[in-house]
Write an enzyme that holds these catalytic residues in place. Structure first.
Site, PDB file in Angstrom:
ATOM      1  N   LYS A  10       0.850  -1.192   0.000  1.00  0.00           N
ATOM      2  CA  LYS A  10       0.000   0.000   0.000  1.00  0.00           C
ATOM      3  C   LYS A  10       0.883   1.238   0.000  1.00  0.00           C
ATOM      4  O   LYS A  10       1.873   1.294   0.723  1.00  0.00           O
ATOM      5  CB  LYS A  10      -0.921  -0.029   1.224  1.00  0.00           C
ATOM      6  CG  LYS A  10      -1.791   1.207   1.441  1.00  0.00           C
ATOM      7  CD  LYS A  10      -1.151   2.247   2.356  1.00  0.00           C
ATOM      8  CE  LYS A  10      -0.708   1.729   3.687  1.00  0.00           C
ATOM      9  NZ  LYS A  10       0.036   2.786   4.464  1.00  0.00           N
ATOM     10  N   ILE A  97       9.852  -4.557   7.027  1.00  0.00           N
ATOM     11  CA  ILE A  97       9.009  -4.481   8.213  1.00  0.00           C
ATOM     12  C   ILE A  97       8.925  -3.030   8.691  1.00  0.00           C
ATOM     13  O   ILE A  97       9.884  -2.274   8.582  1.00  0.00           O
ATOM     14  CB  ILE A  97       9.593  -5.366   9.335  1.00  0.00           C
ATOM     15  CG1 ILE A  97       9.925  -6.765   8.792  1.00  0.00           C
ATOM     16  CG2 ILE A  97       8.643  -5.445  10.521  1.00  0.00           C
ATOM     17  CD1 ILE A  97       8.771  -7.487   8.172  1.00  0.00           C
ATOM     18  N   LEU A 101       4.096   0.542   4.318  1.00  0.00           N
ATOM     19  CA  LEU A 101       3.516  -0.062   3.117  1.00  0.00           C
ATOM     20  C   LEU A 101       2.303  -0.934   3.418  1.00  0.00           C
ATOM     21  O   LEU A 101       1.816  -1.636   2.523  1.00  0.00           O
ATOM     22  CB  LEU A 101       4.577  -0.891   2.384  1.00  0.00           C
ATOM     23  CG  LEU A 101       5.783  -0.106   1.858  1.00  0.00           C
ATOM     24  CD1 LEU A 101       6.824  -1.054   1.270  1.00  0.00           C
ATOM     25  CD2 LEU A 101       5.353   0.931   0.818  1.00  0.00           C
ATOM     26  N   GLY A 103       2.059  -3.647   4.955  1.00  0.00           N
ATOM     27  CA  GLY A 103       2.332  -5.054   4.672  1.00  0.00           C
ATOM     28  C   GLY A 103       1.554  -6.005   5.551  1.00  0.00           C
ATOM     29  O   GLY A 103       0.970  -6.977   5.063  1.00  0.00           O
ATOM     30  N   SER A 106      -2.137  -5.948   4.568  1.00  0.00           N
ATOM     31  CA  SER A 106      -2.320  -6.577   3.265  1.00  0.00           C
ATOM     32  C   SER A 106      -2.160  -8.091   3.364  1.00  0.00           C
ATOM     33  O   SER A 106      -2.914  -8.853   2.741  1.00  0.00           O
ATOM     34  CB  SER A 106      -1.324  -5.993   2.264  1.00  0.00           C
ATOM     35  OG  SER A 106      -1.629  -6.386   0.947  1.00  0.00           O
ATOM     36  N   ASP A 138      -6.162   0.252   8.683  1.00  0.00           N
ATOM     37  CA  ASP A 138      -6.141   0.144   7.222  1.00  0.00           C
ATOM     38  C   ASP A 138      -6.480  -1.265   6.748  1.00  0.00           C
ATOM     39  O   ASP A 138      -6.242  -1.605   5.592  1.00  0.00           O
ATOM     40  CB  ASP A 138      -4.796   0.605   6.650  1.00  0.00           C
ATOM     41  CG  ASP A 138      -3.603  -0.153   7.222  1.00  0.00           C
ATOM     42  OD1 ASP A 138      -3.817  -1.037   8.077  1.00  0.00           O
ATOM     43  OD2 ASP A 138      -2.468   0.138   6.816  1.00  0.00           O
TER      44      ASP A 138
END
Length: 290
Positions: A10, A97, A101, A103, A106, A138
Site C-alpha cells: 500500500k 518491516i 507499506l 504489509g 495486506s 487500514d
C-alpha cells in the site's frame, strides 16, 4: 487444496492527519494506491494448524499471536463459530518491516480471502471486510487493494478519482519506522491543517498532472516527525529529490519507505537501477501503482 494470494504494498499518495480524539485515535484523509510488488500468502492442508514465514524478511516478523496473519485466522475461526479442518498458512515476506507499506494489513487481507475460498465461500464481501477492519485501521482498505480514499480513522472508504498509469520507485533505507513512535512525535507539534480533505479532481490525465496536483494540494503530515526520529528517511528523500526522473517524492504512511513518481516505466527503471548501484544497502523496487 493449495491456494495462494498476492498481498500488494500500500502506498499513501497523501496522508493528512488530525490531532487525537478522546480515545487517542487520529482522524485522517488519504489517497491510497496499491503496487504490483508485495508479499504472498499460501494456504495448504495440514495435519495440525501451522503458520510459517519465508522470504527475505520472513525472519523479522513474529510467528505468534502478534502477527496479523495469525490474528486474521483467529478472527475468521470466531466468525465461523465451529471447528475447521487444519491448515498451514505460509507467509512469503518480501516487503520490509515497519515500512509504511501496510504489509501486515495486506497480508491479513490475503489470508482472509484464502480462508474464505477454502472454508466458507458463501461468506459475503461485507463480512470479510468487517473482519479485516477489526484487525487494524487500514485493514479494510488493504483487503480491497485498489485505489481509494480513506477518511475518519481509516474506516470510511470511497472510490479514488480516475488516475493515470503511475510508475514509481519505492525506496526503504533498511531502518524501521514504528507507527506509534511517529504518531507520538507528530502529537508533540501543532497542526492547524488537520485531516481536511483537499478538493479532489474528477480525474487526472497524466503522471505529470497527478504529481503537480499532489505537490500543490496535499502532503504527508507524518513525514517530518518520521525524519526527526529516523534521519535515514531524510537521506532517501534528499537523494530522490535530486534525481531527474522524480516528478514527486514523498514518504508513504509512517515510513520508512519513500517513493518517487516517474513519467514512464522506462524512467522508473532507469532510476531504480541507478539507485541500486549507488546504494546497494537500500531496498529499491520499481513498480506500478493503481
Amino acid at each position: 487444496m493449495r491456494l495462494s494470494a498476492f498481498a500488494p504494498a500500500k502506498v499513501n499518495l497523501f496522508l493528512h492527519v488530525g490531532g487525537p480524539d478522546g480515545e487517542g485515535y487520529h482522524p485522517i484523509s488519504s489517497l491510497m494506491v496499491f503496487a504490483d510488488v508485495g508479499d504472498r500468502v499460501n494456504l495448504q492442508p495440514a495435519d495440525a494448524p501451522a503458520f510459517e514465514t519465508s522470504g527475505p524478511f520472513g525472519d523479522q516478523i513474529p510467528a505468534g499471536g502478534d502477527n496479523l496473519v495469525v490474528r486474521a485466522g483467529q478472527a475468521f475461526h470466531r466468525r465461523l463459530g465451529g471447528p475447521v479442518p487444519p491448515y498451514r498458512l505460509i507467509l512469503e515476506k518480501h516487503l520490509p518491516i515497519a515500512a509504511g507499506l501496510g504489509g501486515g494489513s495486506s497480508d491479513a487481507g490475503a489470508a482472509l480471502k484464502l480462508l474464505r475460498d477454502a472454508l466458507a465461500p458463501a461468506l459475503s464481501d461485507d463480512d470479510l471486510e468487517a473482519l479485516a477492519a477489526s484487525l487494524g485501521a487500514d485493514g479494510a482498505a488493504c483487503l480491497r487493494a485498489r485505489a481509494l480514499i480513506a477518511e475518519g480513522r481509516g474506516e470510511r472508504l470511497s472510490p479514488a478519482p480516475r488516475l493515470p498509469e503511475l510508475n514509481a520507485v519505492l525506496v526503504n533505507p533498511g531502518a524501521p519506522s514504528p507507527t506509534g513512535a511517529v504518531y507520538r512525535a507528530y502529537d508533540a507539534g501543532v497542526h492547524p491543517d488537520g485531516a481536511a480533505m483537499p478538493p479532489m479532481p474528477d480525474h487526472l490525465e497524466s503522471a505529470e498532472e497527478a504529481a503537480a496536483w499532489l505537490a500543490f494540494a496535499t502532503r504527508n503530515d507524518l513525514e517530518a516527525p518520521a525524519v526527526r526520529l529516523e534521519p535515514h528517511i531524510g537521506e532517501v528523500l534528499d537523494v530522490l529529490r535530486g534525481e531527474p526522473e522524480s516528478l514527486l517524492v514523498r514518504m508513504s504512511g509512517s515510513g520508512a519507505t519513500c517513493f518517487a513518481l516517474c513519467a514512464s516505466d522506462i524512467e522508473a527503471e532507469g532510476l531504480a537501477e541507478r539507485l541500486e548501484t549507488m546504494r546497494p544497502d537500500w531496498w529499491v523496487r520499481r513498480c506500478r501503482l493503481s
